[in-house]
Design a protein around this motif. Structure first.
Motif, short mmCIF file in Angstrom:
data_model
loop_
_atom_site.label_atom_id
_atom_site.label_comp_id
_atom_site.label_asym_id
_atom_site.label_seq_id
_atom_site.Cartn_x
_atom_site.Cartn_y
_atom_site.Cartn_z
N SER A 1 6.13 -10.63 16.84
CA SER A 1 4.97 -9.76 16.69
C SER A 1 3.72 -10.59 16.38
CB SER A 1 5.22 -8.75 15.57
OG SER A 1 4.09 -7.97 15.36
N VAL A 2 3.85 -11.56 15.50
CA VAL A 2 2.72 -12.42 15.15
C VAL A 2 2.30 -13.24 16.35
CG1 VAL A 2 2.04 -14.42 13.76
CG2 VAL A 2 3.25 -12.52 12.69
N ARG A 3 3.28 -13.80 17.08
CA ARG A 3 2.97 -14.61 18.25
C ARG A 3 2.26 -13.78 19.32
NH1 ARG A 3 7.89 -16.66 19.89
NH2 ARG A 3 8.02 -15.36 21.72
N CYS A 4 2.72 -12.55 19.54
CA CYS A 4 2.08 -11.68 20.52
C CYS A 4 0.67 -11.32 20.10
CB CYS A 4 2.91 -10.41 20.73
SG CYS A 4 4.43 -10.68 21.65
N SER A 5 0.49 -11.07 18.80
CA SER A 5 -0.83 -10.74 18.29
C SER A 5 -1.78 -11.90 18.48
CB SER A 5 -0.77 -10.37 16.80
OG SER A 5 -0.02 -9.20 16.62
N ARG B 1 18.88 -9.62 8.85
CA ARG B 1 17.70 -10.35 8.34
C ARG B 1 17.14 -11.28 9.41
NH1 ARG B 1 20.94 -11.03 3.80
NH2 ARG B 1 21.27 -13.22 4.35
N ALA B 2 18.01 -11.97 10.12
CA ALA B 2 17.56 -12.88 11.17
C ALA B 2 16.84 -12.12 12.28
CB ALA B 2 18.76 -13.64 11.75
N ARG B 3 17.36 -10.95 12.64
CA ARG B 3 16.71 -10.14 13.67
C ARG B 3 15.33 -9.68 13.21
NH1 ARG B 3 19.74 -4.91 15.54
NH2 ARG B 3 20.66 -6.23 17.10
N ALA B 4 15.23 -9.22 11.98
CA ALA B 4 13.94 -8.76 11.45
C ALA B 4 12.94 -9.92 11.42
CB ALA B 4 14.13 -8.17 10.06
N GLU B 5 13.40 -11.09 11.02
CA GLU B 5 12.51 -12.26 10.97
C GLU B 5 12.05 -12.65 12.37
OE1 GLU B 5 13.13 -16.89 9.94
OE2 GLU B 5 13.69 -15.50 8.35
N ALA B 6 12.96 -12.63 13.32
CA ALA B 6 12.61 -12.97 14.70
C ALA B 6 11.61 -11.97 15.27
CB ALA B 6 13.86 -13.02 15.57
#
Length: 134
Positions: A101-105, A91-96
């Motif tokens: 992804s949001v930060r890159c976008s 879960r932590a990996r998926a959240e990170a």
């Protein structure tokens, strides 16, 4: 490692499987060999899977996922409430990854907006969010 969340074949993909490391990952606490094992793990694509395995199986010795046996024992003592380290770390990996992804976008969008402002003649050659171009 593939783009899937968890590598079911992590043991085959470990950095430690591709080297002569018989005693390296089970060296004495604090030894140079143990530090070398930790460094190998830090570059390993499946270190998270390996660490989750060692925590869930309560492996008493050795370096797994970049963590010494002592570090794992201390973590287990601090977090006795964790039922499945694999679930927690997955879960932590998926959240990170989602946050990344949001930060890159957002970074891509901001860079694109800055270039659009520059092309429209805004700020006399200054690109928004970047140093002035010469």
């Amino acid at each position: 490692m593939s783009t899937q969340s968890w590598d079911p074949y992590w043991r085959q993909h470990g950095a430690c499987t591709h080297r002569q490391s018989d005693g390296l990952f089970f060296a004495h606490q604090g030894s140079a060999y143990q530090e070398e094992a930790v460094q190998i793990c830090r570059r390993c694509a499946v270190a998270t899977e390996c660490l989750a395995y060692a925590l869930d199986a309560r492996v008493p010795e050795g370096v797994y996922g970049g963590a010494t046996a002592q570090w794992r024992r201390e973590l287990l003592a601090r977090r006795p409430d964790v039922v499945s380290w694999r679930d927690l770390l997955e879960r932590a990996r998926a959240e990170a990854r989602s946050k990344e992804s949001v930060r890159c976008s957002r970074s891509s969008a901001a860079a694109g907006e800055g270039l659009v402002a520059h092309r429209r003649g805004g700020d006399q050659g200054t690109v928004v969010g970047r140093e002035q171009e010469h």
